[in-house]
Design a protein around this motif. Structure first.
Motif, PDB file in Angstrom:
ATOM      1  N   UNK A 552       0.838  -1.208   0.000  1.00 44.14           N
ATOM      2  CA  UNK A 552       0.000   0.000   0.000  1.00 44.14           C
ATOM      3  C   UNK A 552       0.873   1.259   0.000  1.00 44.14           C
ATOM      4  N   UNK A 553       2.002   1.222   0.731  1.00 35.97           N
ATOM      5  CA  UNK A 553       2.890   2.400   0.765  1.00 35.97           C
ATOM      6  C   UNK A 553       3.616   2.578  -0.573  1.00 35.97           C
ATOM      7  N   UNK A 554       4.036   1.418  -1.130  1.00 38.82           N
ATOM      8  CA  UNK A 554       4.832   1.480  -2.364  1.00 38.82           C
ATOM      9  C   UNK A 554       3.960   1.951  -3.531  1.00 38.82           C
ATOM     10  N   UNK A 555       2.720   1.404  -3.594  1.00 38.26           N
ATOM     11  CA  UNK A 555       1.823   1.791  -4.693  1.00 38.26           C
ATOM     12  C   UNK A 555       1.510   3.286  -4.609  1.00 38.26           C
ATOM     13  N   UNK A 556       1.307   3.774  -3.373  1.00 34.28           N
ATOM     14  CA  UNK A 556       0.925   5.186  -3.207  1.00 34.28           C
ATOM     15  C   UNK A 556       2.120   6.142  -3.303  1.00 34.28           C
ATOM     16  N   UNK A 557       3.321   5.592  -3.204  1.00 32.09           N
ATOM     17  CA  UNK A 557       4.526   6.425  -3.096  1.00 32.09           C
ATOM     18  C   UNK A 557       4.667   7.507  -4.172  1.00 32.09           C
ATOM     19  N   UNK A 563       3.435   8.578   2.055  1.00 33.64           N
ATOM     20  CA  UNK A 563       3.829   7.196   1.771  1.00 33.64           C
ATOM     21  C   UNK A 563       5.305   7.132   1.404  1.00 33.64           C
ATOM     22  N   UNK A 564       5.761   8.114   0.617  1.00 37.37           N
ATOM     23  CA  UNK A 564       7.179   8.131   0.216  1.00 37.37           C
ATOM     24  C   UNK A 564       8.063   8.235   1.453  1.00 37.37           C
ATOM     25  N   UNK A 565       7.623   9.059   2.410  1.00 34.97           N
ATOM     26  CA  UNK A 565       8.414   9.226   3.636  1.00 34.97           C
ATOM     27  C   UNK A 565       8.445   7.924   4.425  1.00 34.97           C
ATOM     28  N   UNK A 566       7.288   7.227   4.456  1.00 36.86           N
ATOM     29  CA  UNK A 566       7.240   5.944   5.187  1.00 36.86           C
ATOM     30  C   UNK A 566       8.177   4.938   4.524  1.00 36.86           C
TER      31      UNK A 566
END
Ligand code: C2E
Ligand code: MG
Ligand code: MG
Length: 634
Positions: A552-557, A563-566
């Protein structure tokens, strides 16, 4: 008794005693209460036997060893006489006032016969009144229950020569019958109490003391009949605590029980006339609201959930438990008690699933459930017939662009419904006891595939996903050892992925299981990292080699700075802990480039390759290596 002469007198006494005995037996048979039995016997002795007085006294084991009179009968109703027996206080202790016949009979366990009130020194304290009331002699018969003298039957007469041998024998039998009768009644009462307790247990929940499912069902049945007659609706509300298992694991069963009881009492105190609450499962309550429609039921559910969600003190801790409610109404959702309960429960699960306060039953819910059930049956068959397929998706080294391995992903092509989403049937397997056979099937397919790859010169590891429940499977390690030895697999050819949330279901147990798997020499990945709330210190304790950032983080990055920061901080964290970092869900070139720039080690996603049947990976790799695959990694 009237004094007569010689043998004739004796005969009449024996006859009278015999009549007493047989009347006594009738009393014995009829009495339903101990009190009635004692009074009845005393009356029979006086009325049929013609004696002046009969009483029964029970020996108490108190400090004074008191001997209270439980029942008595007198021949003449003289107020002074009645008053005397009403207030007579006796003791069976071996003291000066305890030398009378009843006390001796209790102490010795033997009858004390024909004692004269006129001469017996033990009876001196009562002599004056005895003379006034024309009593002359008395006999006391012990009442035995199971080797214990529990009391005494006293019979007194105005005839100083009363109580000859034959008569005493019969009266002794009468006393034995009386003791037997008392014992019998007491056991009958005990049996009755036990039966009542059993009946109570069959209808009430032992923990909360609330009515149970059976009683709720029968109340609901009558309420439905009533509603049908009066054309009035009713609502059934099923209230359940979310994550109750975790609460009881954390607090311990005792505290969790206290919490359940406090809910039960709170619920009970809110009930109005005609409403009914029952405990129908672990921290699960059913409520019956006659004359209530759906909209009021939704409001009531909302109030209940709000009230119950406020923190409660348990064992010095302030705990707040999330609750949700399912609602089903008569007649709209059914006219049968079982159907209404079942449908309210379905609605409750729907509320849980949606994370909302409450949900009202709809026919679609039932349809979904039926589908799920049918799917479960088909899944069982598919596992048995080894019809599940092993797909795999390559993992690519972001720096060198070379394949680092592949993830094994199970697939199910349903005969009529086509491909079933993996997460859906894995969840069904997890909740229906099918996960172990599913995992074993995937493991067998994976070991076989690994062997085939290595046999054809393909030298890369395959990772297998394990469920939370697999970690609790005591036979898993043996199964793995068996497969390793059957296929001659080297530990570095297979890896395992465990989702972070699965670990957090039982962090301590999982840690132990992971250590045992790790001891086989394999690499371990934490899957879906970032959504399972594990702590850094916990992560540090895990013997793992890599983390897979949740897709979910990678797709939204590419579109979300957060998300990029996460993703960035997860990569940094992983590297600090000396772990390989894998990004899954790499769907675009820009995501690929960002990950390369952030120094992420490995990528997995549709951008490079979608999951494919495992036996096609070799061809795919050959094309990939030859640069034939027309995808956009440059
Ligand atoms: P997972 O282990 O995190 O697997 C990755 C999932 O993401 C796979 O879904 C994969 O098809 C999908 N995926 C890969 N690349 C992309 C992408 O670029 N974009 C998007 N949107 N998705 C991508 P799949 O195969 O449906 O599996 C879902 C989950 O089911 C898996 O998540 C895993 O937790 C579980 N699962 C799969 N196979 C097994 C198995 O054999 N045993 C167990 N216990 N669970 C399995
Ligand atoms: Mg995985
Ligand atoms: Mg994943």
């Amino acid at each position: 008794m009237n004094p007569g002469s010689g043998t004739e007198n004796e005969l009449s006494r024996v006859n009278q005693a015999l009549r007493t005995l047989s009347a006594g037996n009738r009393t014995l048979l009829r009495a339903a209460q101990e009190r009635d039995l004692l009074h009845g016997m005393c009356r029979v002795i006086v009325n049929e036997g013609g004696y002046r007085l009969a009483y029964v006294a029970y020996a108490q084991h108190d400090e004074q060893k008191s001997l209270p009179i439980m029942a008595y009968a007198i021949q003449r109703d003289i107020p002074e006489e009645r008053d005397f027996f009403d207030h007579l206080q006796l003791t069976w202790a071996d003291v000066e006032l305890g030398q009378h016949a009843p006390a001796i009979a209790v102490r010795s366990g033997e009858p004390c016969i024909g004692r004269s009130l006129l001469t017996d020194p033990g009876l001196a304290p009562w002599r004056e009144v005895a003379i006034r009331l024309e009593y002359s002699s008395l006999s006391a018969f012990p009442l035995h229950i199971e080797d214990d003298t529990m009391g005494v039957l006293l019979i007194a007469d105005s005839d100083p020569d009363a109580f000859d041998e034959a008569e005493v024998k019969l009266l002794g039998e009468l006393a034995d019958d009386l003791a037997y009768g008392i014992n019998n009644l007491r056991s009958r009462i005990k049996r009755h109490e036990a039966e009542e307790r059993i009946a109570h247990m069959a209808l009430y929940d032992p923990l909360t003391e609330l009515p149970n499912r059976t009683l709720f069902r029968s109340r609901l049945q009558s309420a439905i009949a009533d509603g049908r007659q009066k054309h009035r609706p009713l609502a059934v509300l099923l209230l359940g605590a979310m994550h109750f298992h975790e609460i009881s694991d954390t607090l311990g069963y005792q505290q969790a029980d206290l919490l359940t009881c406090s809910f039960a009492h709170q619920l009970e105190s809110r009930l109005r006339e005609g409403q009914f609450a029952a405990c129908v499962g672990e921290a699960e309550f059913a409520l019956l609201y006659p004359d209530m429609d759906v909209s009021l039921a939704v409001r009531t559910a909302h109030e209940l959930v709000r009230e119950f969600s406020s923190p409660v003190e348990v064992g010095g801790l302030s705990i707040s438990v999330g609750l949700c409610a399912g609602i089903a109404a008569f007649p709209g959702h059914g006219a049968d008690a079982d159907a209404l309960i079942r449908r309210a429960r379905m609605a409750m699960f729907e509320a849980k699933r949606r994370g909302s306060d409450s949900a009202v039953f709809t026919p679609e819910l039932e349809q979904q459930r039926t589908n799920r059930l049918a799917l479960m049956i088909d899944l069982r068959r598919a596992i048995e017939q080894k019809a599940l397929m092993l797909y795999c998706q390559p993992k690519i080294d972001l720096a060198t662009k070379r394949i680092r391995g592949a993830e094994g992903l199970v697939r199910w092509q349903h005969p009529s419904q086509g491909m079933i989403p993996t997460e859906e049937f894995v969840r069904i397997a997890e909740t229906s006891g099918l996960i172990t056979p599913l995992t074993y099937h995937v493991l067998e397919a994976a070991f076989q595939q690994i062997y085939a790859w290595h046999d054809s010169g393909l030298d890369q590891p395959l990772s297998v996903n394990l469920s939370a429940r697999d970690l609790r499977d005591p036979a898993l390690i043996d199964k793995l050892k068996n497969l390793f030895s059957t296929w001659g697999t080297a530990p570095e050819w297979i890896q395992f992925e465990l989702t972070e949330s699965a670990l957090m279901e039982d962090p301590v147990g999982a840690l132990d299981a992971i250590h045992r798997i790790k001891a086989l020499g394999v690499e371990l990945f934490i899957d879906d990292f970032g959504i399972g709330y594990s702590s850094l210190s916990y992560l540090h304790k895990l013997p793992v080699d890599a983390i897979k950032i949740d897709q979910s983080f990678v797709i939204a990055m590419p579109d979300s700075a957060v998300s990029a920061a996460i993703v960035e901080s997860t990569i940094e964290l992983g590297h600090r802990l000396d772990l390989e970092v894998v990004a899954e869900g790499v769907e675009t070139e820009s995501a690929w480039n960002q990950l390369v720039a952030l120094g992420c080690d490995t990528g997995q996603g549709y951008y490079m390759a979608k999951p494919m049947p495992a036996d096609q990976l070799r061809d795919w790799q050959m094309q990939y290596d030859a640069g034939i695959v027309t995808y956009r990694i440059h």
